[in-house]
Scaffold this motif. Structure first.
Motif, PDB file in Angstrom:
ATOM      1  N   GLY A 196      -5.930  -2.416   8.423  1.00 45.40           N
ATOM      2  CA  GLY A 196      -5.931  -3.878   8.326  1.00 45.40           C
ATOM      3  C   GLY A 196      -6.742  -4.368   7.146  1.00 45.40           C
ATOM      4  O   GLY A 196      -6.754  -3.779   6.072  1.00 45.40           O
ATOM      5  N   HIS A 239       0.825  -1.211   0.000  1.00 47.20           N
ATOM      6  CA  HIS A 239       0.000   0.000   0.000  1.00 47.20           C
ATOM      7  C   HIS A 239       0.856   1.256   0.000  1.00 47.20           C
ATOM      8  O   HIS A 239       1.997   1.243   0.451  1.00 47.20           O
ATOM      9  N   ASP A 275       1.517  -1.894   5.667  1.00 43.21           N
ATOM     10  CA  ASP A 275       0.416  -2.613   5.009  1.00 43.21           C
ATOM     11  C   ASP A 275       0.886  -3.209   3.687  1.00 43.21           C
ATOM     12  O   ASP A 275       0.947  -2.530   2.658  1.00 43.21           O
TER      13      ASP A 275
HETATM   14 MN    MN Z   1      -3.502  -5.091   4.086  1.00 35.09          MN
END
Ligand code: MN
Ligand code: PSU
Length: 306
Positions: free
Chosen positions: A260, A131, A139
């Motif tokens: 998350g 990300h 992430d």
């Molecule tokens: Mn993730």
């Protein structure tokens, strides 16, 4: 056969006979698209796989069973429940199975079940990746680790620029995951054909892809591969339009402190809303195109003796 796995009779017969089979994921149904387009797309993708000579195996967890090959009623149920269904990646799988729950499998989750069933080809829209801002958030999608570990080729339209595409490519290189530009020299950016990130390897036919995969797996190199198939010109979106929507969705995610496993579904849903459904039409078109290519690669691989 794994004690937790149910393979539908159609898929089982095809696999036993060495006929081509293509796995399909279910998070794209429950979390990737709104109802009822998600249901229609799931059915259309299965038809497209058949029209191109392979048997579709949609994958999910139902009442704690790992399923390869779903009925239309089972797909309908996942499509209707949408984001209420548990999104199942590698981490989540044992919990959902142990509590006999239902789950929609991500790219990683689908690869795991496909490999257990003996399916090596898998068509979807886009994969998870690194990300933007991952240097702070950490992430990084479990999809990338699965691609490094599990022998399934994922035919997709590249990755959305909700991700950092440069870092995603670096990560895949480190983990030894082949990334093929199918008929392109660049990583496709899901809604658009180009991302500006050049790829080292371009292949132009299903036979060439099958040969590369055969070499990889017969050498004994573990893991999968990404076959990145650009969206057709006709359905590609104006990069300025889609990037504005992505930037807005990312800002909202930050405001709402989304984290998350919620992050990707939140962004996907907001992008559809912000673009007023234009992005959904592109999304459906590219998934169908990937399903056709995956089937043709599976056919070429089977023709070469598997
Ligand atoms: Mn993730
Ligand atoms: N990207 C898309 N469409 C999707 C997904 C990602 O363009 O539907 C889904 C896939 O199931 C993918 C998952 O495996 O999101 C990745 O989630 P995460 O980023 O939480 O690993």
């Amino acid at each position: 056969m794994n004690e937790y796995l149910d393979v539908s009779s159609e898929v089982r017969e095809a696999l036993d006979a060495g006929r081509p089979v293509v796995a399909l994921e279910s998070t794209i149904i429950s979390h990737g698209m709104p109802y009822p387009q998600n249901r229609e797309t799931a059915f259309a993708v299965q038809r497209t796989v058949r029209e191109n000579g392979a048997i579709p195996a949609t994958i999910a967890v139902l009442a704690g069973r790992l399923k390869a090959g779903l009925s239309e009623a089972e797909i309908e149920q996942l499509a209707r429940k949408g984001r209420e269904v548990t999104k199942v990646s590698r981490r989540d799988l044992p919990f959902v199975v142990a509590r006999r729950g239902d789950g929609a499998t991500t790219v990683a989750g689908t690869m795991i079940v496909a490999a257990l069933a003996g399916i090596r080809f898998f068509a979807t829209g886009g994969i998870g990746g690194v990300h933007r801002g991952a240097e702070r958030s950490f992430d990084v999608s479990a999809d990338l680790e699965e691609l490094a570990a599990t022998e399934v080729a994922v035919i997709c339209a590249g990755a959305k620029s909700i991700l950092d595409l440069g870092l995603t490519l670096e990560y895949l290189e480190t983990r030894g995951v082949p990334v093929v530009g199918y008929g392109t020299d660049e990583l496709p950016a899901f809604y658009s054909r180009s991302s500006g990130f050049p790829l080292e390897y371009r292949l132009d036919s299903p036979q060439e892809v099958a040969e590369m995969l055969r070499a990889k797996w017969h050498i004994g190199l573990t893991g999968g591969a990404i076959i990145a198939n650009p969206i057709s010109e006709e359905f590609a979106m104006d990069p300025a339009v889609i990037n504005r929507a992505i930037d807005q969705a990312l800002r909202e995610a930050e405001e709402h402190r989304v984290k998350g496993k919620e992050m990707t579904p939140f962004l996907l849903a907001r992008i559809v809303e912000i673009t007023g459904g234009d992005s959904l039409a592109s999304n459906i078109a590219l998934v169908l195109s990937n399903a056709a290519l995956a089937a043709r690669i599976a056919v070429a691989y089977a023709a070469g003796g598997g």
